[in-house]
Design an enzyme around this catalytic site. Structure first.
Site, mmCIF file in Angstrom:
data_model
loop_
_atom_site.group_PDB
_atom_site.id
_atom_site.type_symbol
_atom_site.label_atom_id
_atom_site.label_comp_id
_atom_site.label_asym_id
_atom_site.label_seq_id
_atom_site.Cartn_x
_atom_site.Cartn_y
_atom_site.Cartn_z
ATOM 1 N N LYS A 82 0.835 -1.197 0.000
ATOM 2 C CA LYS A 82 0.000 0.000 0.000
ATOM 3 C C LYS A 82 0.881 1.263 0.000
ATOM 4 O O LYS A 82 2.094 1.183 0.050
ATOM 5 C CB LYS A 82 -0.972 -0.046 1.178
ATOM 6 C CG LYS A 82 -1.805 -1.334 1.204
ATOM 7 C CD LYS A 82 -2.604 -1.542 -0.088
ATOM 8 C CE LYS A 82 -3.007 -2.988 -0.313
ATOM 9 N NZ LYS A 82 -4.311 -3.367 0.114
HETATM 10 C C1 LIG Z 1 -5.146 -4.589 0.357
HETATM 11 C C2 LIG Z 1 -6.611 -4.468 0.302
HETATM 12 C C3 LIG Z 1 -7.447 -5.010 1.291
HETATM 13 C C4 LIG Z 1 -6.940 -5.892 2.390
HETATM 14 O O1 LIG Z 1 -5.932 -5.326 3.146
HETATM 15 P P1 LIG Z 1 -4.855 -6.303 3.885
HETATM 16 O O2 LIG Z 1 -4.098 -5.336 4.727
HETATM 17 O O3 LIG Z 1 -4.046 -6.934 2.809
HETATM 18 O O4 LIG Z 1 -5.628 -7.274 4.688
HETATM 19 C C5 LIG Z 1 -8.805 -4.783 1.214
HETATM 20 N N1 LIG Z 1 -9.338 -4.065 0.215
HETATM 21 C C6 LIG Z 1 -8.581 -3.539 -0.761
HETATM 22 C C7 LIG Z 1 -9.250 -2.726 -1.818
HETATM 23 C C8 LIG Z 1 -7.196 -3.735 -0.774
HETATM 24 O O5 LIG Z 1 -6.454 -3.223 -1.758
#
Ligand SMILES: *Cc1c(COP(=O)(O)O)cnc(C)c1O
Length: 392
Positions: A186
């Site tokens: 992210k």
């Molecule tokens: C990455 C992501 C998640 C989940 O997050 P994690 O930290 O990997 O559990 C949920 N929704 C979206 C749109 C994502 O990109």
């Protein structure tokens, strides 16, 4: 030329501030947020950044979404409307709360939920709308649909740090609850981590309890008020996330500057469409929508040959076609809760049911990896490679 990557230090903003943060926590001897100060401070800083009253930290973006779904309290078998193009972490919490995910189709240009399709999917057992700001583009029009139906709106902002709606409000502050991820890929990261934000004190308290075994921890009590898991963020993760949060505005400014450059370079290219409004987009990835006869698999293959990190479709299959929802058991040998709705409202799943989402995945959507460390040289090389790929 190599591209900065999210999987090593070339494409991450981890530096001496994070080293200092981890050291500070280790030297304090307190690694748990139950008694430590870092995660509490992170929550305050996150709430202040968004101008809301409450933030609750947890162990992942999926956990953040689970807190939000648990807080809006669907009864078993209630429905939550969401998007067929997202990370599975958007859907898993709905199933984990024994609610039924209902997939509305998406806008063919952005991949975000189509508000009219969401409105049409609302039924007597709809309990919430869970919108996703895909790749960082604001998913607009959902608050209006939610308000008209008296439903809470949960915003999945995992890809949308500092995304802005057209009226300048930040993603996560328009809905009832906003959910964020701090996973490795992210905009900012502490390895794994999650945050929720809300202005509703009762929802914030419910989320905090759900992340900590239903244990209020007030005045030394040891009692369990409600069902909860252990989704706590550690102090180590919290301290790193605090350092990362201070870098977020810079990360966004850099991603937006280079995204504007690529958008301008592709503007006159027939059959290639790029997101509108680059200064409100968070540019988690750089999505391109192709018009026929161009296909995403062909263009992605040409980009791969040119060494540009890009993929066709983002997912191999949209979520309404994922085996985990279509035919795999959910609990034991049972497909509960997918089997709860009456025959006329059983979830329609599988190929052929959400044409816009399916076309994006299989034919029109191309995603180019994006990063705050891209230079103009990287962008110009990507632009040349895209131009060569689509003009053959
Ligand atoms: C990455 C992501 C998640 C989940 O997050 P994690 O930290 O990997 O559990 C949920 N929704 C979206 C749109 C994502 O990109």
């Amino acid at each position: 030329m190599s591209y900065p990557s999210m999987i090593d230090s070339s494409g991450r903003t981890l530096g001496t501030e994070e080293v200092e943060a981890v050291t500070r926590v280790l030297q304090s001897g307190m690694l748990s947020a139950v008694w430590g100060r870092e995660v509490r401070a992170l929550e305050r800083e996150m709430a202040d950044l968004h101008g809301v009253s409450h933030a609750v930290a947890c162990s992942s973006g999926t956990a953040a979404l689970h807190l939000a779904v648990a807080a809006v309290a669907p009864d078993p078998g209630d429905e939550i409307i969401t998007s067929p193009i997202s990370d599975f972490g958007t859907v898993a919490p709905i199933l984990a709360q024994n609610a039924v995910p209902v997939f509305a189709d998406v806008d063919p240009d952005t991949g975000n939920l189509d508000p009219a399709a969401v409105a049409a999917a609302i039924g007597p057992r709809t309990r919430a709308i869970l919108g996703v700001h895909l790749f960082g583009a604001p998913a607009t029009g959902l608050r209006e649909v939610a308000d008209a139906a008296g439903l809470p709106l949960i915003e999945d902002c995992a890809q949308a740090w500092l995304t802005r709606y057209p009226d300048d409000r930040l993603a996560g502050t328009v809905g009832t609850i906003g959910c964020f991820s701090l996973q490795q890929w992210k905009h900012i990261t502490c390895g794994d981590g999650g945050l929720t934000i809300t202005d509703d004190a009762a929802l914030a308290r419910r989320m905090r309890l759900f992340a900590d075994k239903g244990w209020p921890r007030e005045g030394g009590v040891r009692r369990h008020e409600s069902l909860g898991l252990n989704y706590r963020m550690t102090e180590l993760a919290g301290a790193v996330a605090r350092a990362q949060l201070t870098k977020l505005p810079g990360v966004l400014a850099d991603r937006r500057r280079t995204a504007r450059r690529l958008s301008a370079a592709l503007a006159d290219l027939p059959g290639v469409r790029v997101p509108a409004d680059p200064d409100r987009h968070a540019w988690w990835l750089f999505p391109v929508v192709l018009d026929p006869p161009l296909t995403n698999h062909e263009v992605a293959a040409a980009l791969a040959r040119a060494g540009v990190p890009a993929r066709a479709g983002y997912l191999d299959e949209p979520l309404h076609c994922a085996p985990a929802l279509v035919d795999a058991p959910t609990y034991g040998g049972s497909r509960y809760p997918m089997t709860v709705p009456p025959a006329d409202r059983l979830p329609t799943l599988g190929w052929g049911t959400r044409p816009n989402a399916e076309r994006l995945i299989t034919q029109t959507l191309l995603v180019i990896d994006w990063n705050e460390r891209y230079t103009d040289t990287h962008v110009d090389q990507i632009a040349r490679a895209v131009r060569a790929a689509v003009t053959g």
